[in-house]
Design an enzyme around this catalytic site. Structure first.
Site, PDB file in Angstrom:
ATOM      1  N   HIS A  91       0.850  -1.198   0.000  1.00 24.51           N
ATOM      2  CA  HIS A  91       0.000   0.000   0.000  1.00 24.51           C
ATOM      3  C   HIS A  91       0.878   1.237   0.000  1.00 24.51           C
ATOM      4  CE1 HIS A  91      -4.225  -1.518   1.336  1.00 24.51           C
ATOM      5  NE2 HIS A  91      -3.651  -2.351   0.488  1.00 24.51           N
ATOM      6  N   TYR A 221      -8.862   5.709   7.410  1.00 28.11           N
ATOM      7  CA  TYR A 221      -8.933   6.126   8.818  1.00 28.11           C
ATOM      8  C   TYR A 221      -9.964   7.249   8.869  1.00 28.11           C
ATOM      9  CZ  TYR A 221      -4.578   3.619   9.907  1.00 28.11           C
ATOM     10  OH  TYR A 221      -3.617   2.653  10.102  1.00 28.11           O
ATOM     11  N   PRO A 313      -3.512   0.838  18.905  1.00 31.44           N
ATOM     12  CA  PRO A 313      -3.283   0.314  17.555  1.00 31.44           C
ATOM     13  C   PRO A 313      -3.386   1.337  16.424  1.00 31.44           C
ATOM     14  CG  PRO A 313      -5.403  -0.429  18.400  1.00 31.44           C
ATOM     15  CD  PRO A 313      -4.718   0.258  19.525  1.00 31.44           C
ATOM     16  N   LYS A 317       1.788   0.362  15.004  1.00 29.51           N
ATOM     17  CA  LYS A 317       3.207   0.373  15.349  1.00 29.51           C
ATOM     18  C   LYS A 317       3.681  -0.811  16.199  1.00 29.51           C
ATOM     19  CE  LYS A 317       4.473   3.783  13.114  1.00 29.51           C
ATOM     20  NZ  LYS A 317       4.620   3.132  11.853  1.00 29.51           N
ATOM     21  N   TYR A 405       4.469   6.713   9.496  1.00 30.55           N
ATOM     22  CA  TYR A 405       3.646   5.545   9.180  1.00 30.55           C
ATOM     23  C   TYR A 405       4.484   4.442   8.535  1.00 30.55           C
ATOM     24  CZ  TYR A 405      -0.729   3.076   8.267  1.00 30.55           C
ATOM     25  OH  TYR A 405      -1.741   2.152   8.286  1.00 30.55           O
TER      26      TYR A 405
END
Ligand code: FAD
Ligand code: DHB
Length: 411
Positions: A91, A221, A313, A317, A405
């Protein structure tokens, strides 16, 4: 220090007892323990891994799904990445949904080409167990009543009971406590040595797995007044989704119809987007907290992964931190066995904690930006919207999210 199992059980004479020696005794066959064991093996250092669950159970626990670029690279470097490269999904960005609209954060353009891999943690575990066992790795599943002691000596020891009830003792050069949030290693450090930093969040995540095609080509998100939602995936047929819930919520409170109605309400966009629905075959409620213990070492015991730190979460990570701890500890142990150097071991905790705190900050920040806090007012909501608008419109804001990220370097 006295061996606690011996006095506790008072059965030592009656039970068969075997004593073994190894270089590194590892408690826990999660990502941290298995990665550490295999990296060490590739450099000629032997280890024994003690795992309290059966192999089938360890391979079935549903947890994480996002691998940072560094974790992908590590899996490939140690020869465990073949299936991940075939079956995982690369991704190159995520979508932030707020105010009824979608804004995308691109990873490669902000991070010199880095991305993430969607690949389930239990598949990572299966692959690591396979490569360990194929190279004659010593993983002792169903090891019960594990205890560690003599940690401040040069011969720390692990005791455990096997399925037959026999007690075993392993004398080690070093012990790695890779035994997750319910660690037995962490509380074996004498009181007062470790400082614990903790933050509880006033919500949890309700996670589902369902049989449906993907709703989106990238993770979403979503921030909504009714609460946060994450749309993730596992395969073309299986989807992973979460919604913010009360930390004390119960799966029984949520029928499938109620779950889908909640997802639809929270994921609505101005152009009428809706998630693809399907049979739900797994429901769980996950608590959310941040925890860091310092230092990550006592004598010859080194803590790695969730035994030393837990993150909510939202930033994806936890598994990745476990992987970097394993790498940092492995490097220090390799230097020790190669040239008797102890400086990297002495710096292990500081090196790991620098990265741990940055991931803790990122996970806290993502959590705070995207969740609805009980009692929050309209002012708070407006600030969250402003922050999301800033992050997605500013090059610097987007780059900061992207580089965290995909994973910060070990430095
Ligand atoms: P664990 O995976 O907990 O492994 C510890 C092992 O030790 C276990 O096998 C356990 O059985 C064993 N053990 C425990 N006690 C003993 C004992 N006394 N004796 C012997 N063995 C013992 N992280 C990410 O990076 N990306 C994500 O996308 C992500 N999503 C997540 C989603 C959810 C819903 C959850 C719950 C977590 C998520 N995480 C994510 C976090 C991630 O799953 C954990 O941080 C990761 O599993 C930590 O690995 P570990 O090896 O430290 O510990
Ligand atoms: C998943 C979990 C996360 O915590 C996250 O941030 C992204 C994806 C997952 O389970 O797919």
């Amino acid at each position: 220090m006295a061996p606690p199992m011996r006095s506790l059980l008072g059965l030592a004479n009656a039970l068969e007892e075997t004593v073994v020696r190894t270089q590194v005794g590892i408690v826990g066959a999660g990502p941290a323990g298995l990665l550490l064991s295999h990296i060490l093996h590739l450099r000629g250092i032997e280890s024994v891994v003690l795992e309290r669950h059966a192999r089938d159970d360890v391979e079935a626990i549903i947890k994480a799904g996002v691998l940072e670029q560094g974790t992908i690279d590590l899996m490939n470097e140690i020869g465990a990445g073949g299936r991940m490269m075939k079956e995982g999904f690369r991704h190159e960005g995520i979508v932030l949904r707020f105010d009824g609209r979608d804004e995308r954060i691109d990873f490669p353009s902000h991070t010199s080409g880095k991305s993430v891999m969607i690949y389930a943690q239990h598949d990572v575990i299966k692959d690591l167990i396979k490569v360990r066992l194929e190279s004659d790795g010593d993983i002792r599943f169903e090891s019960k009543d594990v205890s560690v002691y003599d940690l401040d000596t040069t011969e720390p020891k692990i005791r455990y009971r096997d399925l037959q009830g026999d007690i075993h003792e392993i004398t080690c050069d070093f012990i790695a406590g890779c035994d997750g949030t319910q660690s037995v290693c962490r509380p074996s450090v004498p009181a007062g040595v470790l400082k614990v930093y903790e933050r509880l969040y006033p919500f949890g995540w309700f996670g589902i797995l369902c049989q449906a095609p993907p709703s989106s080509s990238e993770l979403i998100y979503s921030m909504h007044e009714r609460g946060f939602v994450l749309v993730s995936t596992r395969s073309p047929d299986i989807q992973r989704m979460y919604f913010q819930c009360s930390p004390t919520d119960k799966t029984d409170n949520w029928s499938d119809d109620r779950i889908w109605a909640e997802f639809r309400a929270r994921l609505e966009t101005k152009d009428g987007w809706a998630p693809k629905e399907g049979r739900i075959f797994s429901k769980t409620v996950i608590g959310m907290r941040s925890l860091v213990v310092e230092p990550m070492r006592y004598g010859r015991l080194f803590l790695a992964g969730d035994s030393a730190h837990v993150v909510p979460p939202t930033g994806a990570k936890g598994l990745n931190l476990a992987a970097t701890d394993a790498q940092i500890l492995a490097r220090a142990l390799i230097e020790y066995y190669k040239s008797n150097r102890t400086d990297l071991l002495d710096r292990y905790s500081d090196t790991a904690l620098r990265r741990v705190w940055k991931a803790t900050r990122f996970s806290w920040w993502m959590t705070s930006m995207l969740h609805t806090f009980p009692g929050a007012d309209e002012f708070q909501h407006r600030l969250q919207l402003a922050e999301l608008d800033y992050v997605t419109r500013s090059k610097a804001g987007a780059a900061a999210l992207a580089e965290n990220y995909v994973g910060l370097p070990i430095d």
